[in-house]
Design a protein around this motif. Structure first.
Motif, PDB file in Angstrom:
ATOM      1  N   VAL A  94      -6.721   6.423   5.057  1.00  0.00           N
ATOM      2  CA  VAL A  94      -5.490   6.118   5.236  1.00  0.00           C
ATOM      3  C   VAL A  94      -5.362   4.397   4.565  1.00  0.00           C
ATOM      4  CG1 VAL A  94      -3.923   5.073   7.000  1.00  0.00           C
ATOM      5  CG2 VAL A  94      -4.966   7.361   7.044  1.00  0.00           C
ATOM      6  N   CYS A  95      -6.344   3.758   4.773  1.00  0.00           N
ATOM      7  CA  CYS A  95      -6.530   2.293   4.130  1.00  0.00           C
ATOM      8  C   CYS A  95      -6.180   2.408   2.566  1.00  0.00           C
ATOM      9  CB  CYS A  95      -7.858   1.628   4.689  1.00  0.00           C
ATOM     10  SG  CYS A  95      -8.084   1.691   6.261  1.00  0.00           S
ATOM     11  N   LEU A  96      -7.026   3.244   1.955  1.00  0.00           N
ATOM     12  CA  LEU A  96      -6.814   3.441   0.713  1.00  0.00           C
ATOM     13  C   LEU A  96      -5.549   3.997   0.081  1.00  0.00           C
ATOM     14  CD1 LEU A  96     -10.594   4.914  -0.129  1.00  0.00           C
ATOM     15  CD2 LEU A  96      -9.937   2.744  -0.396  1.00  0.00           C
ATOM     16  N   ALA A  97      -4.996   4.667   0.852  1.00  0.00           N
ATOM     17  CA  ALA A  97      -3.559   5.053   0.629  1.00  0.00           C
ATOM     18  C   ALA A  97      -2.558   4.114   0.585  1.00  0.00           C
ATOM     19  CB  ALA A  97      -3.042   6.237   1.394  1.00  0.00           C
ATOM     20  N   PHE A  98      -2.653   3.188   1.594  1.00  0.00           N
ATOM     21  CA  PHE A  98      -1.799   1.972   1.801  1.00  0.00           C
ATOM     22  C   PHE A  98      -1.968   1.005   0.469  1.00  0.00           C
ATOM     23  CE2 PHE A  98      -2.047   1.775   6.626  1.00  0.00           C
ATOM     24  CZ  PHE A  98      -1.017   2.400   6.906  1.00  0.00           C
ATOM     25  N   VAL A  99      -3.146   0.949  -0.081  1.00  0.00           N
ATOM     26  CA  VAL A  99      -3.391   0.122  -1.149  1.00  0.00           C
ATOM     27  C   VAL A  99      -2.935   0.724  -2.118  1.00  0.00           C
ATOM     28  CG1 VAL A  99      -5.379  -1.066  -2.475  1.00  0.00           C
ATOM     29  CG2 VAL A  99      -5.569  -1.239  -0.051  1.00  0.00           C
ATOM     30  N   LYS A 100      -3.319   1.907  -2.387  1.00  0.00           N
ATOM     31  CA  LYS A 100      -2.768   2.648  -3.739  1.00  0.00           C
ATOM     32  C   LYS A 100      -1.212   2.682  -3.944  1.00  0.00           C
ATOM     33  CE  LYS A 100      -3.178   7.155  -6.194  1.00  0.00           C
ATOM     34  NZ  LYS A 100      -3.702   8.268  -6.030  1.00  0.00           N
ATOM     35  N   GLU A 101      -0.649   3.130  -2.624  1.00  0.00           N
ATOM     36  CA  GLU A 101       1.015   3.298  -2.718  1.00  0.00           C
ATOM     37  C   GLU A 101       1.535   1.920  -3.049  1.00  0.00           C
ATOM     38  OE1 GLU A 101       2.106   5.292   0.515  1.00  0.00           O
ATOM     39  OE2 GLU A 101       0.731   6.884   0.112  1.00  0.00           O
ATOM     40  N   ILE A 102       1.075   0.771  -2.351  1.00  0.00           N
ATOM     41  CA  ILE A 102       1.436  -0.620  -2.715  1.00  0.00           C
ATOM     42  C   ILE A 102       1.039  -0.969  -4.037  1.00  0.00           C
ATOM     43  CG2 ILE A 102       1.433  -2.799  -1.984  1.00  0.00           C
ATOM     44  CD1 ILE A 102       0.821  -1.926   1.123  1.00  0.00           C
TER      45      ILE A 102
END
Length: 138
Positions: free
Chosen positions: A47-55
């Motif tokens: 979930v953390c990595l997805a936040f970073v990737k999407e932003i």
């Protein structure tokens, strides 16, 4: 900068760390700068990595995010019995957010309403700091 309270291996320190994490999510959404956010979590936190990737992806393509401020309310903190002997906590939290508009590089708008999501976070005290190892949307 990581608050002083979040620099201790205690429940209070973990609570301060989680609050700081969501402040960094808000900052990253508003600016596209994900560097500090990325440093707080382990490679095991999807979930953390997805936040970073999407932003990062949105901003690198010329998009931006308006609103969507997150506010965490911790509902439960449980000590973890880790075989390694390390100190870890499971933190249950309700994360409320206000309305948000995501604008892509073409100007297309994705308007999202306010709401609340429930997350379970697993924190580990390692190398004299807190690390977010896993966060799950419930």
């Amino acid at each position: 900068m990581l608050p002083e309270a979040a620099r201790e291996a205690s429940e209070a320190g973990a609570r301060a760390f989680v609050e700081y994490y969501w402040e960094l999510v808000n900052y990253a959404q508003a600016t596209g700068d994900v560097k500090a956010l990325r440093q707080l979590s382990a490679s095991t936190c999807d979930v953390c990595l997805a936040f970073v990737k999407e932003i990062r992806s949105l901003y690198s393509q010329g998009g931006r995010i308006l609103g969507g401020i997150n506010t965490s309310r911790i509902t439960e903190v449980v000590d973890l019995d880790l075989k390694s002997g390390d100190y870890g906590l499971r933190i249950e939290q309700d994360v409320s957010y206000n309305a948000q508009t995501i604008i892509d590089s073409t100007g297309k708008r994705d308007v999202r309403g306010e709401g609340t999501d429930r997350f379970t976070a697993y924190l580990l005290w390692t190398e004299q700091r807190w690390r977010l190892d896993v966060m799950e949307l419930r």
